[in-house]
Design a protein around this motif. Structure first.
Motif, PDB file in Angstrom:
ATOM      1  N   LYS A  37       0.818  -1.221   0.000  1.00 32.03           N
ATOM      2  CA  LYS A  37       0.000   0.000   0.000  1.00 32.03           C
ATOM      3  C   LYS A  37       0.847   1.265   0.000  1.00 32.03           C
ATOM      4  N   ASN A  38       2.039   1.168  -0.581  1.00 33.33           N
ATOM      5  CA  ASN A  38       2.956   2.301  -0.636  1.00 33.33           C
ATOM      6  C   ASN A  38       3.268   2.614  -2.097  1.00 33.33           C
ATOM      7  N   PRO A  39       2.654   3.649  -2.672  1.00 35.25           N
ATOM      8  CA  PRO A  39       2.895   3.939  -4.088  1.00 35.25           C
ATOM      9  C   PRO A  39       4.328   4.374  -4.381  1.00 35.25           C
ATOM     10  N   MET A  40       5.025   4.953  -3.410  1.00 38.06           N
ATOM     11  CA  MET A  40       6.405   5.388  -3.651  1.00 38.06           C
ATOM     12  C   MET A  40       7.347   4.201  -3.810  1.00 38.06           C
ATOM     13  N   LEU A  41       7.106   3.137  -3.071  1.00 36.99           N
ATOM     14  CA  LEU A  41       7.898   1.921  -3.233  1.00 36.99           C
ATOM     15  C   LEU A  41       7.697   1.358  -4.640  1.00 36.99           C
ATOM     16  N   GLY A  42       6.453   1.334  -5.084  1.00 35.88           N
ATOM     17  CA  GLY A  42       6.171   0.877  -6.440  1.00 35.88           C
ATOM     18  C   GLY A  42       6.807   1.766  -7.488  1.00 35.88           C
ATOM     19  N   LEU A  43       6.825   3.074  -7.234  1.00 35.52           N
ATOM     20  CA  LEU A  43       7.448   4.004  -8.173  1.00 35.52           C
ATOM     21  C   LEU A  43       8.953   3.784  -8.258  1.00 35.52           C
ATOM     22  N   VAL A  44       9.582   3.534  -7.120  1.00 36.64           N
ATOM     23  CA  VAL A  44      11.025   3.246  -7.111  1.00 36.64           C
ATOM     24  C   VAL A  44      11.303   2.009  -7.956  1.00 36.64           C
ATOM     25  N   ILE A  45      10.510   0.970  -7.760  1.00 34.31           N
ATOM     26  CA  ILE A  45      10.714  -0.269  -8.518  1.00 34.31           C
ATOM     27  C   ILE A  45      10.461  -0.044 -10.003  1.00 34.31           C
ATOM     28  N   LEU A  46       9.396   0.672 -10.329  1.00 35.03           N
ATOM     29  CA  LEU A  46       9.073   0.975 -11.730  1.00 35.03           C
ATOM     30  C   LEU A  46      10.215   1.732 -12.403  1.00 35.03           C
ATOM     31  N   LEU A  47      10.702   2.778 -11.769  1.00 40.57           N
ATOM     32  CA  LEU A  47      11.774   3.580 -12.362  1.00 40.57           C
ATOM     33  C   LEU A  47      13.087   2.807 -12.443  1.00 40.57           C
ATOM     34  N   GLY A  51      14.816   2.006 -15.946  1.00 40.38           N
ATOM     35  CA  GLY A  51      16.163   2.535 -16.146  1.00 40.38           C
ATOM     36  C   GLY A  51      17.184   1.448 -16.416  1.00 40.38           C
ATOM     37  N   ASN A  52      17.094   0.355 -15.686  1.00 44.68           N
ATOM     38  CA  ASN A  52      18.055  -0.721 -15.863  1.00 44.68           C
ATOM     39  C   ASN A  52      17.901  -1.382 -17.230  1.00 44.68           C
ATOM     40  N   LEU A  53      16.689  -1.592 -17.683  1.00 38.94           N
ATOM     41  CA  LEU A  53      16.500  -2.217 -18.993  1.00 38.94           C
ATOM     42  C   LEU A  53      16.862  -1.270 -20.136  1.00 38.94           C
ATOM     43  N   THR A  83      28.254  -6.484 -19.130  1.00 40.20           N
ATOM     44  CA  THR A  83      27.873  -7.087 -17.853  1.00 40.20           C
ATOM     45  C   THR A  83      28.232  -6.184 -16.680  1.00 40.20           C
ATOM     46  N   THR A  84      29.417  -5.637 -16.695  1.00 42.47           N
ATOM     47  CA  THR A  84      29.850  -4.761 -15.607  1.00 42.47           C
ATOM     48  C   THR A  84      28.991  -3.518 -15.525  1.00 42.47           C
ATOM     49  N   PHE A  85      28.754  -2.887 -16.654  1.00 36.65           N
ATOM     50  CA  PHE A  85      27.976  -1.657 -16.678  1.00 36.65           C
ATOM     51  C   PHE A  85      26.545  -1.906 -16.225  1.00 36.65           C
ATOM     52  N   THR A  86      25.920  -2.959 -16.748  1.00 36.37           N
ATOM     53  CA  THR A  86      24.541  -3.268 -16.392  1.00 36.37           C
ATOM     54  C   THR A  86      24.423  -3.674 -14.930  1.00 36.37           C
ATOM     55  N   ASP A  87      25.368  -4.441 -14.418  1.00 35.27           N
ATOM     56  CA  ASP A  87      25.327  -4.837 -13.006  1.00 35.27           C
ATOM     57  C   ASP A  87      25.494  -3.644 -12.079  1.00 35.27           C
ATOM     58  N   CYS A  88      26.403  -2.755 -12.411  1.00 40.38           N
ATOM     59  CA  CYS A  88      26.616  -1.573 -11.566  1.00 40.38           C
ATOM     60  C   CYS A  88      25.378  -0.678 -11.549  1.00 40.38           C
ATOM     61  N   ILE A  89      24.825  -0.419 -12.708  1.00 41.25           N
ATOM     62  CA  ILE A  89      23.616   0.406 -12.781  1.00 41.25           C
ATOM     63  C   ILE A  89      22.453  -0.305 -12.094  1.00 41.25           C
ATOM     64  N   GLY A  90      22.337  -1.616 -12.315  1.00 39.94           N
ATOM     65  CA  GLY A  90      21.256  -2.381 -11.696  1.00 39.94           C
ATOM     66  C   GLY A  90      21.347  -2.418 -10.187  1.00 39.94           C
ATOM     67  N   PHE A  91      22.520  -2.255  -9.634  1.00 37.70           N
ATOM     68  CA  PHE A  91      22.691  -2.226  -8.190  1.00 37.70           C
ATOM     69  C   PHE A  91      22.521  -0.809  -7.639  1.00 37.70           C
ATOM     70  N   TRP A  96      19.862   4.429  -5.208  1.00 38.22           N
ATOM     71  CA  TRP A  96      19.790   5.886  -5.336  1.00 38.22           C
ATOM     72  C   TRP A  96      18.336   6.353  -5.363  1.00 38.22           C
ATOM     73  N   LEU A  97      17.508   5.667  -6.143  1.00 37.70           N
ATOM     74  CA  LEU A  97      16.099   6.051  -6.213  1.00 37.70           C
ATOM     75  C   LEU A  97      15.409   5.904  -4.858  1.00 37.70           C
ATOM     76  N   ALA A  98      15.689   4.809  -4.166  1.00 44.56           N
ATOM     77  CA  ALA A  98      15.075   4.594  -2.854  1.00 44.56           C
ATOM     78  C   ALA A  98      15.521   5.655  -1.854  1.00 44.56           C
ATOM     79  N   SER A  99      16.805   5.982  -1.855  1.00 42.87           N
ATOM     80  CA  SER A  99      17.280   6.995  -0.914  1.00 42.87           C
ATOM     81  C   SER A  99      16.757   8.377  -1.273  1.00 42.87           C
ATOM     82  N   THR A 100      16.503   8.621  -2.533  1.00 49.67           N
ATOM     83  CA  THR A 100      15.993   9.923  -2.959  1.00 49.67           C
ATOM     84  C   THR A 100      14.484  10.035  -2.731  1.00 49.67           C
ATOM     85  N   LEU A 101      13.743   9.006  -3.090  1.00 48.03           N
ATOM     86  CA  LEU A 101      12.291   9.099  -3.055  1.00 48.03           C
ATOM     87  C   LEU A 101      11.646   8.608  -1.755  1.00 48.03           C
ATOM     88  N   LEU A 102      12.314   7.711  -1.053  1.00 41.24           N
ATOM     89  CA  LEU A 102      11.699   7.129   0.135  1.00 41.24           C
ATOM     90  C   LEU A 102      12.182   7.738   1.453  1.00 41.24           C
TER      91      LEU A 102
END
Length: 103
Positions: A37-47, A51-53, A83-91, A96-102
Motif C-alpha cells: 500500500k505504498n505507491p512510492m515503493l512501487g514508483l522506485v521499482i518501476l523507475l 532505467g536498468n533495462l 555485464t559490468t555496466f549493467t550490473d553496476c547500474i542495476g545495483f 539511489w532512487l530509494a534513498s531519494t524518493l523514500l
C-alpha cells in the motif's frame, strides 16, 4: 554497418528497453501497491526496472559498435563491459532512487 544503421539499432534497443522496462515495472508497481500500500515503493521499482533495462539495451547495442570502430573484436570485449555496466547500474539505481524518493 553505416552510421544511419547504427543509430537506428541503438534507437531500437532503447525503445525496446523502455517498453519492456515500463511493462515489467508496471506489473511490479501494481504488486507493490497491492502488497505494501505504498505507491512510492512501487514508483522506485518501476523507475529502477525501466532505467536498468534501458541501460542494458543501450550498452548492449552501442558497446559492440564502439569496439568495432576501434578495431577490437566485439565478441571478445563487449560481454565483460556490458555485464559490468549493467550490473553496476542495476545495483546503484534502485539504491539511489530509494534513498531519494523514500527517505
Amino acid at each position: 554497418m553505416t552510421d544511419n544503421q547504427a543509430y537506428r539499432t541503438v534507437l531500437k534497443e532503447f525503445s525496446v528497453g523502455l517498453i519492456n522496462g515500463a511493462v515489467n515495472g508496471l506489473i511490479v508497481f501494481s504488486f507493490a501497491l497491492w502488497y505494501d500500500k505504498n505507491p512510492m515503493l512501487g514508483l522506485v521499482i518501476l523507475l529502477a526496472m525501466t532505467g536498468n533495462l534501458v541501460i542494458a539495451g543501450l550498452t548492449g547495442a552501442s558497446i559492440p559498435l564502439i569496439l568495432k570502430r576501434l578495431n577490437v573484436d566485439p565478441a571478445v570485449g563487449s560481454s565483460i563491459i556490458i555485464t559490468t555496466f549493467t550490473d553496476c547500474i542495476g545495483f546503484l539505481l534502485p539504491l539511489w532512487l530509494a534513498s531519494t524518493l523514500l527517505l
